[in-house]
Write an enzyme that holds these catalytic residues in place. Sequence first.
Site, PDB file in Angstrom:
ATOM      1  N   GLY A  23       0.782  -1.247   0.000  1.00  0.00           N
ATOM      2  CA  GLY A  23       0.000   0.000   0.000  1.00  0.00           C
ATOM      3  C   GLY A  23       0.807   1.288   0.000  1.00  0.00           C
ATOM      4  N   GLY A  25       2.937   2.572   2.202  1.00  0.00           N
ATOM      5  CA  GLY A  25       4.358   2.438   2.574  1.00  0.00           C
ATOM      6  C   GLY A  25       5.206   1.968   1.399  1.00  0.00           C
ATOM      7  N   ASP A  70       7.854  -6.598  14.302  1.00  0.00           N
ATOM      8  CA  ASP A  70       6.425  -6.492  14.630  1.00  0.00           C
ATOM      9  C   ASP A  70       6.269  -5.292  15.554  1.00  0.00           C
ATOM     10  OD1 ASP A  70       3.867  -6.630  15.611  1.00  0.00           O
ATOM     11  OD2 ASP A  70       3.887  -8.815  15.857  1.00  0.00           O
ATOM     12  N   TYR A 160     -10.030   2.983  15.743  1.00  0.00           N
ATOM     13  CA  TYR A 160      -9.173   3.344  14.598  1.00  0.00           C
ATOM     14  C   TYR A 160      -9.144   4.864  14.390  1.00  0.00           C
ATOM     15  CZ  TYR A 160      -7.349   3.926   9.911  1.00  0.00           C
ATOM     16  OH  TYR A 160      -6.604   4.354   8.837  1.00  0.00           O
TER      17      TYR A 160
END
Length: 267
Positions: A23, A25, A70, A160
């Site tokens: 996407g 990035g 992560d 979100y």
Amino acid sequence: MPRLKHFKKKYGPWVLVTGASSGIGLAFAKQLAALGLNIILVARRKKRLSALSTELKTKHGVETKVVCADLSRDDFMNVIQSATEALEVGLLINNAGFGTTGHFVENELSREIKMLHVNCRAPLILAHYFGKLMKDRKKGGIIFSSSIVAFTAVPLWSNYAATKSYDLLLAEGLASELKDVGVDVLALCPGTTEAEFQETAGTKKIMPMSADIVVAAALKGLGRKRVVIPGWFNTLNVLLIKLQPRSWSAKIFGAVIRSIQKKVDNR
Ligand SMILES: NC(=O)c1ccc[n+]([C@@H]2O[C@H](COP(=O)([O-])OP(=O)(O)OC[C@H]3O[C@@H](n4cnc5c(N)ncnc54)[C@H](OP(=O)(O)O)[C@@H]3O)[C@@H](O)[C@H]2O)c1
């Protein structure tokens, strides 16, 4: 864009991009490599990062470094710090993030906390660490991937939208704090963009913009603006949000999310 010729001097030699495996990035990594910056690619999916690393080296002759991390983990910074110790990072792209769709109290709490860690805690730690180094060098830049939902409450995306507001306000505050020491900070606030975001969040895409256009707008705005909202439609949406009572925009955005929700995501 002639200004971009000076990009490497101002924001190089290395840029660290989180969420570089897909996407927005991925588009950042490609466009910045095309400008001659060396790229540190951060995400969890090693295969994708390795393939991208080879592509960028071959196509643009830049150096790359793959860092599998992560960002939801408490200790992620140890990995980043040891991988970047010997490199001068002049630009940080705080981009990795994800969303969930559904009623907050029915969603799995651990996933909501993970979102808080990836979308807010990780950008905070990274901006603190690299921001200090940039301040000492008196040059650099930080871009936060926020969203147009940063400007309003969004039922079914409550957490979100709150994480994206955090990114927006952190970026705007830092933009003021770091302006006089030569460090440019920008909040990128896209609307729906072509990416894997929707698949992860369990929603359909409505009129997505290309990630390349979104990223080009951010790179053009860095150093000139503090907030970039790509595209006239998103700009109009934010304007309407600002003009309405907050409860109205929450209602409208809640209805939009209900209409694009694939299923109630209670993972
Ligand atoms: N697409 C949109 O419509 C849209 C609109 C507004 C704002 N945004 C924002 O744009 C940013 C980028 O998302 P995108 O749209 O490009 O979605 P995407 O295609 O799903 O990309 C998300 C990126 O984040 C990385 N990531 C997710 N969880 C991670 C973790 N725990 N540790 C490390 N990396 C992690 C993913 O890599 P791995 O899975 O390989 O780890 C991936 O590279 C997000 O912050 C999002 O909130 C997106």
